[in-house]
Scaffold this active site. Sequence first.
Site, mmCIF file in Angstrom:
data_model
loop_
_atom_site.group_PDB
_atom_site.id
_atom_site.type_symbol
_atom_site.label_atom_id
_atom_site.label_comp_id
_atom_site.label_asym_id
_atom_site.label_seq_id
_atom_site.Cartn_x
_atom_site.Cartn_y
_atom_site.Cartn_z
ATOM 1 C CG ASP A 1 41.796 45.107 34.488
ATOM 2 O OD1 ASP A 1 41.376 45.012 35.645
ATOM 3 O OD2 ASP A 1 41.918 44.130 33.726
ATOM 4 C CD1 TRP B 1 45.669 39.588 40.653
ATOM 5 C CD2 TRP B 1 46.186 41.643 39.948
ATOM 6 N NE1 TRP B 1 46.126 39.472 39.362
ATOM 7 C CE2 TRP B 1 46.450 40.718 38.907
ATOM 8 C CE3 TRP B 1 46.426 42.994 39.735
ATOM 9 C CZ2 TRP B 1 46.958 41.122 37.673
ATOM 10 C CZ3 TRP B 1 46.927 43.396 38.506
ATOM 11 C CH2 TRP B 1 47.187 42.480 37.480
ATOM 12 C CG ASP C 1 39.300 43.850 39.642
ATOM 13 O OD1 ASP C 1 38.748 43.947 40.749
ATOM 14 O OD2 ASP C 1 39.295 42.803 38.968
#
Length: 342
Positions: A166, A245, A187
């Site tokens: 992230d 997501w 991600d």
Amino acid sequence: MAMKIYNGYEIVVLVAIVFLGSFMENSATTTGTNTTDMSTAILISVDQSGNADFKKIQDAIDAVPSKNSELYFIRIKPGTYREKLQVPVDKPFITLSGTLASNTIITWGDTGEINQSATLSVFASDFVARYLTIQNTFGTTGRAVALRVEGDRAAFYSCNILSYQDTLLDDTGRHYYNNCYIEGATDFICGNAASLFEKCHLHSLSTVGGAITAQHRNSSSEDTGYTFLNCKITGIGTALLGRPWGPYSRVVFALTYMSSVVVPQGWDDWGDPSKQSTVYYGEYRCYGPGADRTKRVGWSKSLSNQEATPFLTKDIIGGQGWLRPLPTHFKRGSTNVTVNVP
């Protein structure tokens, strides 16, 4: 380079020609109703040695008045700044600028909830960052956001954004990233902003199957998504281009070099086949060994010229109306300091 001396402060503006063009082609006021002078900024300097207005970046941000309508240019001298920073929602029109990303480093090492771990969180509108490294050094075992962007009309030029999971929480608003290096494994570009990444380098640290993007668009009515234009993808193992997501996740790669790090299938539905009919994953005239679409998942798109056209300009984020050039005049209080830009 232009230099002026004012009250013992050395004011130096370094303008690399290669980057100046990208600033000037986007010259504009931020909104049709805004009257802010985009050519003049109030200068604040930061230097760890004490030879400036502040030693800490957060102190400089805090010094900007609430609900300001003038540009504030916070010039950060080279150094490694160990700070966890926030740009509050009531402080628009701030620029944080280093000299080179390689020598102006903002670093922290936090983890936990995705909304809490960021090294730099931007909540204000009309924010600009230039020539900075923004990193989260927590490691590989949890969420560790380097940069969280929730303000509208935010732009990042020649920044390094580094973490593992992230890395960039590109959450809400319209954003522009130019010539940035973004590194992570899982991600590592995620959120639900409407963002254009132009001439950026995406580097995957994933050894097996990590995802570059996790875009979070939740409905077909949301005008959000990520566009990667003239970018480059490299890595050390293998990586997916993205996974959803949100059920209406939207990501487009156009005119982008893809190394063999990109797995042949390209995209993943994150274990939910129902999302295959609602996501929008497109590729347009990408090249390199990872751009071969013969084994791509059937629910991704090879875009035609007509389909790709909306994604090939800054209009996708309304950028012609709010991206602003580098200021050419600086002042302290009521005193102007003129900087000649070549």
